[in-house]
Design an enzyme around this catalytic site. Sequence first.
Site, PDB file in Angstrom:
ATOM      1  N   CYS A 212       0.873  -1.163   0.000  1.00 55.08           N
ATOM      2  CA  CYS A 212       0.000   0.000   0.000  1.00 55.08           C
ATOM      3  C   CYS A 212       0.916   1.220   0.000  1.00 55.08           C
ATOM      4  O   CYS A 212       2.131   1.085   0.076  1.00 55.08           O
ATOM      5  CB  CYS A 212      -0.852   0.033   1.259  1.00 55.08           C
ATOM      6  SG  CYS A 212      -1.900  -1.408   1.443  1.00 55.08           S
TER       7      CYS A 212
ATOM      8  N   GLY B  82      -1.687   1.158  -4.632  1.00 55.12           N
ATOM      9  CA  GLY B  82      -2.956   0.609  -4.163  1.00 55.12           C
ATOM     10  C   GLY B  82      -4.111   1.319  -4.815  1.00 55.12           C
ATOM     11  O   GLY B  82      -4.157   2.551  -4.784  1.00 55.12           O
TER      12      GLY B  82
ATOM     13  N   ASN C 221       1.653  -0.227   5.708  1.00 57.00           N
ATOM     14  CA  ASN C 221       1.999  -0.919   4.463  1.00 57.00           C
ATOM     15  C   ASN C 221       2.752  -2.182   4.848  1.00 57.00           C
ATOM     16  O   ASN C 221       3.727  -2.122   5.577  1.00 57.00           O
ATOM     17  CB  ASN C 221       2.883  -0.012   3.600  1.00 57.00           C
ATOM     18  CG  ASN C 221       3.507  -0.730   2.408  1.00 57.00           C
ATOM     19  OD1 ASN C 221       4.590  -0.392   1.983  1.00 57.00           O
ATOM     20  ND2 ASN C 221       2.837  -1.706   1.859  1.00 57.00           N
ATOM     21  N   GLY C 222       2.280  -3.301   4.369  1.00 59.42           N
ATOM     22  CA  GLY C 222       2.953  -4.557   4.673  1.00 59.42           C
ATOM     23  C   GLY C 222       1.964  -5.626   5.061  1.00 59.42           C
ATOM     24  O   GLY C 222       0.762  -5.524   4.763  1.00 59.42           O
TER      25      GLY C 222
ATOM     26  N   TYR D  38       8.987  -3.868  -9.792  1.00 61.30           N
ATOM     27  CA  TYR D  38       7.653  -3.471 -10.249  1.00 61.30           C
ATOM     28  C   TYR D  38       6.940  -2.458  -9.348  1.00 61.30           C
ATOM     29  O   TYR D  38       6.336  -1.522  -9.847  1.00 61.30           O
ATOM     30  CB  TYR D  38       6.778  -4.724 -10.373  1.00 61.30           C
ATOM     31  CG  TYR D  38       5.288  -4.465 -10.496  1.00 61.30           C
ATOM     32  CD1 TYR D  38       4.734  -3.943 -11.671  1.00 61.30           C
ATOM     33  CD2 TYR D  38       4.433  -4.721  -9.425  1.00 61.30           C
ATOM     34  CE1 TYR D  38       3.363  -3.709 -11.778  1.00 61.30           C
ATOM     35  CE2 TYR D  38       3.050  -4.491  -9.538  1.00 61.30           C
ATOM     36  CZ  TYR D  38       2.530  -3.978 -10.704  1.00 61.30           C
ATOM     37  OH  TYR D  38       1.178  -3.742 -10.802  1.00 61.30           O
TER      38      TYR D  38
END
Length: 505
Positions: free
Chosen positions: A2, A28, A101-102, A256
């Site tokens: 995210c 996201g 995030n994670g 990416y």
Amino acid sequence: MCGIVGLMANSMVNQAVYDALTVMQHRGQDAAGMMTWDEGRFLLRKSNGLVRDVFHTRHMKRLRGNIGIGHVRYPTAGSSSEAESQPFYVNSPYGMALVHNGNLTNSDQLVQELFKTDLRHINTSSDSEVLLNVFAHELGKQGHQLDAEDIFDAIRRVHRRCKGGYAAVAIINGQGLVAFRDPHGIRPVVFGKRETPDGPEYMIASESVALDVAGFEMIRDLAPGEAVFIDLQRQVHTQRCAENTRLTPCIFEYVYLARPDSILDGANVYWTRMRMGQKLAAKIEREWADHDIDVVIPIPDTSRTAALELAQHLGVTYREGFMKNRYIGRTFIMPGQTLRKKSVRQKLNAIDIEFQDKNVLLVDDSIVRGTTCNEIIQMAREAGARNVYFASAAPAVRYPNVYGIDMPVAMELIAHDRSEEDVAHLIGADRLIYQDLDDLRAAVSEINPELSEFDCSVFDGRYVTGDIDPDYLARLEIARSDAARQQEASDHALVDLHNDTEEIE
Ligand SMILES: O=P(O)(O)OC[C@H]1O[C@H](OP(=O)(O)OP(=O)(O)O)[C@H](O)[C@@H]1O
Ligand SMILES: NC(=O)CC[C@H](N)C(=O)O
Ligand SMILES: [Mg+2]
């Protein structure tokens, strides 16, 4: 992955948080949210959708205050319901809000501990709500007069309890803004400063590009296990809050996830992708010196940087043979295989003259489920290509990710348990070339020699946190396969701050 952001400013933060979320939209696309703090009051807006759809003028007007956090979500735990979008809030102790995030790998165990021992209730199946509650519980043990040391002590215990990949930013009511990064530094987080006539302002974000657009100077990345606390007087406190830290950032960020104009852990993402192209060209020269490639064609967007460099090093013409519809987002992070597949065709269209009677080398940054390459190779043939070769700037993705990328099921990965020849056959390529893992590692560490170790679990099945076994992966597969998720109800009611109404003040 995210996108997270936190901002402490000297004037209203809502617009700057919005802008930061917009430049991190690629991390996201499912949901977005913002919480601001206005002298003792938290204000919230979060919902499913893109940033531009979630925040309307009436919401922005309501998001007052000089401290704010924001989130763009790509779910890796729980459902994609609005109730699980972020920020999350707890009222005790102090009143706290957090974005994450994670992915926590011991979330189930923590939910049990929180309920039975800490007497805390988790109302969603989001691991981020768990992380916030563990932090809140640990902070609650510190007593009344909170200072930076107390916050760091609490974070030390968060690191002892939580496993997995996590970068988080939180607001603590009446105290300030705090951010922390897991002891392996798997997910990125940077912080920066902006001088104003009223004093300094600070931003914390997943990617440096968020700092750039808002005119913040990057201070640095948070070190693994490190926390930063900015108090209401704008004093910055930092501390390493974990023992045995080891920087092993997720290498897929460079392949990416991140924007090419970001610098993560001292490595310019754009340069690392150029190196990936160079190394892939060298592999082709090594193993296929008498190749008959007429033209190199990238698969927009992410592979462009590597593909151009590859073509130049091979001395082969580079052509943009696929046009991208700029209004379609990233397909890999869309929920559900049907939508992903349909979107590839909507997103990319071939320019026939670049393919007719040519041997084309299509280049992508990675092949994960094989959705994109399957469609693209077919399109290249329909456009008249004689031979279609395919190159991936990353090695074969063979193992699930458990640290914040939503690829939890080995069977859904096209290269899982398959040889390169099998994959080539399955996707319909006349030849398939994957990057070697050592070359991928070198592509990043040559840009920043201090980066020598990475989380490469999707390529080699080695999980840096050491707590992932086949049983864990089997349970994850049952819970999070595409099929399992299709059955799950996605309309859980939103239980949260009750200031998220449509009322206009
Ligand atoms: O093998 P797959 O499961 O299809 O996944 C890999 C593809 O997905 C990503 O593209 P995406 O469309 O998400 O984003 P991009 O425009 O940034 O390339 C990535 O760049 C590959 O093209
Ligand atoms: N991709 C992420 O970082 C996801 C964060 C969190 N695990 C969620 O599902 O909301
Ligand atoms: Mg792509």
